[in-house]
Design a protein around this motif. Structure first.
Motif, PDB file in Angstrom:
ATOM      1  N   ARG A  52       0.863  -1.185   0.000  1.00 12.44           N
ATOM      2  CA  ARG A  52       0.000   0.000   0.000  1.00 12.44           C
ATOM      3  C   ARG A  52       0.899   1.233   0.000  1.00 12.44           C
ATOM      4  O   ARG A  52       1.887   1.291   0.730  1.00 12.44           O
ATOM      5  N   VAL A  53       0.535   2.224  -0.808  1.00 15.18           N
ATOM      6  CA  VAL A  53       1.185   3.533  -0.769  1.00 15.18           C
ATOM      7  C   VAL A  53       0.095   4.565  -0.541  1.00 15.18           C
ATOM      8  O   VAL A  53      -0.920   4.573  -1.241  1.00 15.18           O
ATOM      9  N   HIS A  54       0.297   5.408   0.469  1.00 17.24           N
ATOM     10  CA  HIS A  54      -0.638   6.501   0.740  1.00 17.24           C
ATOM     11  C   HIS A  54       0.101   7.809   0.524  1.00 17.24           C
ATOM     12  O   HIS A  54       1.145   8.048   1.123  1.00 17.24           O
ATOM     13  N   ILE A  55      -0.433   8.644  -0.353  1.00 16.54           N
ATOM     14  CA  ILE A  55       0.110   9.988  -0.555  1.00 16.54           C
ATOM     15  C   ILE A  55      -0.516  10.873   0.513  1.00 16.54           C
ATOM     16  O   ILE A  55      -1.737  11.060   0.535  1.00 16.54           O
ATOM     17  N   LEU A  56       0.309  11.367   1.424  1.00 12.81           N
ATOM     18  CA  LEU A  56      -0.185  12.152   2.561  1.00 12.81           C
ATOM     19  C   LEU A  56       0.288  13.596   2.465  1.00 12.81           C
ATOM     20  O   LEU A  56       1.487  13.855   2.377  1.00 12.81           O
ATOM     21  N   GLU A  57      -0.676  14.498   2.491  1.00 17.65           N
ATOM     22  CA  GLU A  57      -0.349  15.924   2.520  1.00 17.65           C
ATOM     23  C   GLU A  57      -0.015  16.318   3.953  1.00 17.65           C
ATOM     24  O   GLU A  57      -0.684  15.904   4.895  1.00 17.65           O
ATOM     25  N   GLU A  58       1.048  17.119   4.089  1.00 17.41           N
ATOM     26  CA  GLU A  58       1.443  17.605   5.406  1.00 17.41           C
ATOM     27  C   GLU A  58       1.212  19.096   5.488  1.00 17.41           C
ATOM     28  O   GLU A  58       1.487  19.801   4.513  1.00 17.41           O
ATOM     29  N   PRO A  59       0.704  19.612   6.619  1.00 16.85           N
ATOM     30  CA  PRO A  59       0.441  18.864   7.845  1.00 16.85           C
ATOM     31  C   PRO A  59      -0.711  17.876   7.657  1.00 16.85           C
ATOM     32  O   PRO A  59      -1.632  18.094   6.875  1.00 16.85           O
ATOM     33  N   LEU A  60      -0.625  16.784   8.406  1.00 15.85           N
ATOM     34  CA  LEU A  60      -1.598  15.701   8.289  1.00 15.85           C
ATOM     35  C   LEU A  60      -2.967  16.098   8.828  1.00 15.85           C
ATOM     36  O   LEU A  60      -3.076  16.817   9.811  1.00 15.85           O
ATOM     37  N   THR A  61      -3.993  15.565   8.172  1.00 13.89           N
ATOM     38  CA  THR A  61      -5.349  15.716   8.702  1.00 13.89           C
ATOM     39  C   THR A  61      -5.490  14.836   9.943  1.00 13.89           C
ATOM     40  O   THR A  61      -4.672  13.930  10.178  1.00 13.89           O
TER      41      THR A  61
ATOM     42  N   PRO B 116       5.053  11.600   1.478  1.00 15.32           N
ATOM     43  CA  PRO B 116       4.635  12.861   2.093  1.00 15.32           C
ATOM     44  C   PRO B 116       4.829  14.012   1.113  1.00 15.32           C
ATOM     45  O   PRO B 116       5.853  14.075   0.422  1.00 15.32           O
ATOM     46  N   VAL B 117       3.829  14.880   1.023  1.00 18.48           N
ATOM     47  CA  VAL B 117       3.918  16.057   0.151  1.00 18.48           C
ATOM     48  C   VAL B 117       3.379  17.262   0.912  1.00 18.48           C
ATOM     49  O   VAL B 117       2.488  17.121   1.752  1.00 18.48           O
ATOM     50  N   PRO B 118       3.902  18.461   0.621  1.00 13.98           N
ATOM     51  CA  PRO B 118       3.307  19.657   1.231  1.00 13.98           C
ATOM     52  C   PRO B 118       1.876  19.827   0.735  1.00 13.98           C
ATOM     53  O   PRO B 118       1.554  19.487  -0.410  1.00 13.98           O
ATOM     54  N   ALA B 119       1.014  20.363   1.588  1.00 13.02           N
ATOM     55  CA  ALA B 119      -0.386  20.593   1.213  1.00 13.02           C
ATOM     56  C   ALA B 119      -0.443  21.390  -0.085  1.00 13.02           C
ATOM     57  O   ALA B 119       0.313  22.344  -0.269  1.00 13.02           O
ATOM     58  N   GLY B 120      -1.326  20.950  -0.988  1.00 16.15           N
ATOM     59  CA  GLY B 120      -1.493  21.633  -2.260  1.00 16.15           C
ATOM     60  C   GLY B 120      -0.568  21.167  -3.360  1.00 16.15           C
ATOM     61  O   GLY B 120      -0.703  21.594  -4.504  1.00 16.15           O
ATOM     62  N   GLN B 121       0.377  20.290  -3.039  1.00 17.87           N
ATOM     63  CA  GLN B 121       1.278  19.750  -4.066  1.00 17.87           C
ATOM     64  C   GLN B 121       0.930  18.282  -4.290  1.00 17.87           C
ATOM     65  O   GLN B 121       0.252  17.671  -3.468  1.00 17.87           O
ATOM     66  N   TRP B 122       1.412  17.739  -5.414  1.00 20.46           N
ATOM     67  CA  TRP B 122       1.126  16.335  -5.722  1.00 20.46           C
ATOM     68  C   TRP B 122       2.310  15.738  -6.445  1.00 20.46           C
ATOM     69  O   TRP B 122       2.965  16.408  -7.243  1.00 20.46           O
ATOM     70  N   PRO B 123       2.624  14.463  -6.191  1.00 18.55           N
ATOM     71  CA  PRO B 123       3.756  13.829  -6.863  1.00 18.55           C
ATOM     72  C   PRO B 123       3.512  13.720  -8.374  1.00 18.55           C
ATOM     73  O   PRO B 123       2.437  13.301  -8.802  1.00 18.55           O
ATOM     74  N   GLU B 124       4.515  14.087  -9.121  1.00 22.10           N
ATOM     75  CA  GLU B 124       4.405  14.048 -10.581  1.00 22.10           C
ATOM     76  C   GLU B 124       4.189  12.615 -11.071  1.00 22.10           C
ATOM     77  O   GLU B 124       4.799  11.669 -10.572  1.00 22.10           O
TER      78      GLU B 124
END
Length: 193
Positions: free
Chosen positions: A76-85, A110-118
């Motif tokens: 499993r891979v979870h893309i998590l925006e930080e700060p975490l919900t 982990p990615v900063p809020a508002g960003q997404w892995p390419e």
């Protein structure tokens, strides 16, 4: 072939987890899921209470443990925006630690809020044996809407590429958890369970 399921309890949907031979991979992209079997424990978490027996998770832990003993792989891979919900903190503290202990290879991007892995979709899916794709559809509030099972070669091949990209970009959960624990303990906003 395409088949749609409107319940996670549908025997056709559940059969994918019993019938796969080697690998089950999950990409999670939401920052909050609203699933019935977690609600009580999530409310306990938000109230600062101790983790209970978590019946909704117990079945998954058994499935993972039995499957890995038979040589099956659960990833499993979870893309998590930080700060975490709050929900992402709940998953990390009360779910992932236990699924990893049962044998699931959980990873985090982990990615900063508002960003997404390419190169990765904003869409959840399961991929079984690199042959069967199950697209997971959720409402804006994280409630499950439907799942679509496909075995058409083109979307399956695209999901294989997404899986490989996600795995290459991810951090194993135990490594992420060490950083996560430091952040949680230093902020005073929670404690590992």
């Amino acid at each position: 072939m395409r088949r749609t399921f409107f319940s996670l309890g549908d025997p056709g949907f559940r059969s994918h987890f019993a019938e796969f031979q080697r690998t089950a991979f999950r990409l999670e992209t939401l920052q909050k899921y609203d699933v019935t079997y977690e609600r009580t424990e999530f409310e306990r978490f938000l109230a600062g209470e101790s983790r209970g027996t978590f019946p909704g998770l117990e079945g998954w832990l058994r499935r993972v443990g039995e499957g890995t003993r038979r040589g099956k792989e659960f990833r499993r891979v979870h893309i998590l925006e930080e700060p975490l919900t709050d929900y992402a903190r709940f998953e990390c503290l009360w779910s992932y630690r236990h699924t990893v202990a049962a044998g699931e290879d959980v990873r985090i991007i982990p990615v900063p809020a508002g960003q997404w892995p390419e190169g990765l979709p904003r869409r959840d899916f399961w991929l079984f044996d690199s042959r069967r794709l199950v697209l997971m559809n959720y409402g804006p509030d994280g409630t499950f809407v439907s799942a679509e099972a496909l075995d058409d070669p083109e979307p399956v091949a695209e999901a294989v590429r997404w899986r490989d990209r996600a795995l290459a970009a991810s951090t194993p959960f135990p490594e992420y958890a060490r950083r996560f624990d430091e952040l949680m303990l230093s902020s005073g906003s929670g404690r590992p369970a």
